[in-house]
Design a protein around this motif. Structure first.
Motif, mmCIF file in Angstrom:
data_model
loop_
_atom_site.group_PDB
_atom_site.id
_atom_site.type_symbol
_atom_site.label_atom_id
_atom_site.label_comp_id
_atom_site.label_asym_id
_atom_site.label_seq_id
_atom_site.Cartn_x
_atom_site.Cartn_y
_atom_site.Cartn_z
ATOM 1 N N TYR A 193 0.710 -1.235 -0.176
ATOM 2 C CA TYR A 193 -0.028 -0.027 0.019
ATOM 3 C C TYR A 193 0.770 1.386 0.088
ATOM 4 O O TYR A 193 0.567 2.143 -0.672
ATOM 5 C CB TYR A 193 -0.621 -0.010 1.107
ATOM 6 N N TYR B 268 -0.625 -6.345 -6.932
ATOM 7 C CA TYR B 268 -1.801 -6.396 -6.523
ATOM 8 C C TYR B 268 -1.960 -7.567 -5.548
ATOM 9 O O TYR B 268 -2.476 -8.658 -6.396
ATOM 10 C CB TYR B 268 -2.691 -6.172 -7.377
ATOM 11 N N TYR C 117 -4.746 -6.785 -0.529
ATOM 12 C CA TYR C 117 -5.177 -5.437 -1.236
ATOM 13 C C TYR C 117 -6.361 -5.712 -2.081
ATOM 14 O O TYR C 117 -7.364 -4.834 -2.167
ATOM 15 C CB TYR C 117 -4.041 -5.256 -2.402
ATOM 16 N N TYR D 66 -8.971 -5.314 0.558
ATOM 17 C CA TYR D 66 -9.124 -3.981 1.115
ATOM 18 C C TYR D 66 -10.061 -3.059 0.007
ATOM 19 O O TYR D 66 -10.790 -2.410 0.439
ATOM 20 C CB TYR D 66 -7.587 -3.488 1.247
ATOM 21 N N ASP D 67 -9.672 -3.337 -1.280
ATOM 22 C CA ASP D 67 -10.501 -2.399 -2.407
ATOM 23 C C ASP D 67 -11.817 -2.996 -2.227
ATOM 24 O O ASP D 67 -12.938 -1.921 -2.270
ATOM 25 C CB ASP D 67 -9.842 -2.671 -3.488
ATOM 26 N N GLN D 68 -12.045 -4.175 -2.215
ATOM 27 C CA GLN D 68 -13.759 -4.584 -2.283
ATOM 28 C C GLN D 68 -14.597 -4.191 -1.023
ATOM 29 O O GLN D 68 -15.493 -3.567 -0.954
ATOM 30 C CB GLN D 68 -13.726 -6.150 -2.372
ATOM 31 N N PHE E 254 -13.405 -1.780 1.522
ATOM 32 C CA PHE E 254 -13.512 -0.375 2.035
ATOM 33 C C PHE E 254 -13.097 0.832 0.834
ATOM 34 O O PHE E 254 -13.427 1.919 1.182
ATOM 35 C CB PHE E 254 -12.242 -0.215 2.737
ATOM 36 N N LYS E 255 -13.084 0.170 -0.455
ATOM 37 C CA LYS E 255 -13.172 1.257 -1.462
ATOM 38 C C LYS E 255 -14.699 1.040 -2.418
ATOM 39 O O LYS E 255 -15.235 2.118 -2.791
ATOM 40 C CB LYS E 255 -12.241 0.765 -2.655
ATOM 41 N N TYR E 256 -15.177 -0.146 -2.539
ATOM 42 C CA TYR E 256 -16.113 -0.515 -3.185
ATOM 43 C C TYR E 256 -17.562 -0.870 -2.185
ATOM 44 O O TYR E 256 -18.676 -0.995 -2.573
ATOM 45 C CB TYR E 256 -16.143 -1.463 -4.158
#
Length: 299
Positions: free
Chosen positions: A242, A254, A258, A261-263, A265-267
């Motif tokens: 990160y 990636y 990671y 995390y994206d799925q 806390f991002k999406y």
């Protein structure tokens, strides 16, 4: 008289039920906190993997749908490949460096404790801070690229190259973790009976033969422990990626965590993120069992 006192002394050493209950009452609050904050989130994460839970939306039971998405998701397979390659490179290298440093500092000499402390220092260093420093080290024009140029190799940023980014992260990972494995192996090395090596030396064994047939078999339990710990940490690599690469370039670094995390806390697709976590947990258990069969089995 002594014969009558001995059984009474033994009975005094045995705790009564009341004492055991009192001790349990003191331990119980910490045990409950451990169960609630350790096993509670783990169980909740597994259950969320079977739902379509998303922040701000309705939650429904979807069964194995999230895991079917994993199978059909090329990003998941790419992240799995990155994680496996990173683990396959970092774990053996970290164990070799840890074993080498443990052997190097095994014997007491002037300043040996200082060297051990220096080697262990990266373990207690903030990995985020280390990532910031190593981002500068591996940047184009940084110390690493200048050293490569001095050796006649391409003077480029390893973090910007999709092929070299994983080796760069592996080097940082090994630097930050080898001190812990060194400490575990060093403790085990100091427990190896000196008589075994002396007997092998008397029989004319070389230094390599003494290490191969005397020292290494004694280290198998410690090596198994270090291998499991290193594998678990490597599968969960995130903070270093990160800070240093952000998963790039072109998702060449990636990792699975990671992706999680994206799925999550991002999406905000926490159901799918939990499914990624469950898959990661199962793979970690499988690898640990394989290591148990190879390194940890009883002779």
């Amino acid at each position: 008289m002594v014969a009558h006192l001995a059984p009474r002394g033994r009975r005094l050493l045995r705790p009564s039920r009341r004492e055991a209950g009192t001790a349990l009452l003191f331990v119980l609050p910490f045990l409950l906190l451990f169960v609630v904050f350790r096993f509670g989130p783990a169980i909740a994460g597994v259950l969320l993997g079977f739902t379509d839970y998303a922040i701000g939306g309705d939650t429904g039971w979807v069964g194995l749908e999230n895991f079917r998405r994993l199978v059909d998701d090329p990003t998941f397979w790419s992240a799995l490949q990155v994680t496996v390659i990173f683990t396959a490179l970092s774990v053996p290298l970290s164990m070799v460096v840890s074993l080498g440093m443990a052997l190097l500092t095994r014997r007491a000499f002037r300043g040996s404790k200082v060297f051990r402390s220096i080697f262990f220092l990266p373990v207690v260093t903030s990995l985020v801070l280390a990532g910031v420093v190593f981002t500068w080290v591996f940047a184009e024009g940084g110390p690493w690229s200048r050293a490569m140029g001095a050796l006649g190799l391409p003077a480029q940023s390893w973090l910007a190259d999709s092929v070299l980014v994983i080796p760069a992260l592996v080097l940082v990972s090994v630097w930050s973790r080898f001190g812990y494995g060194m400490l575990i192996l060093l403790a085990r090395l100091q427990d190896v009976p000196a008589e075994l090596e002396e007997a092998a030396l008397t029989d004319g064994a070389t230094a390599w033969q003494r290490f191969r047939y005397v020292t290494l078999p004694q280290l198998r339990p410690a090596l198994f422990f270090v291998a499991v710990i290193e594998t678990t940490i490597s599968f969960q690599v995130f903070d270093m990626i990160y800070v240093m690469t952000g998963g790039g370039p072109v998702r060449a670094s990636y990792s699975l965590v990671y992706l999680l995390y994206d799925q999550g806390f991002k999406y905000f697709d926490l159901g799918y993120a939990s499914a990624v976590g469950v898959a990661l947990f199962v793979m970690t258990i499988i690898v640990a069992l394989i290591q148990r069969l190879t390194l940890g089995r009883e002779q």
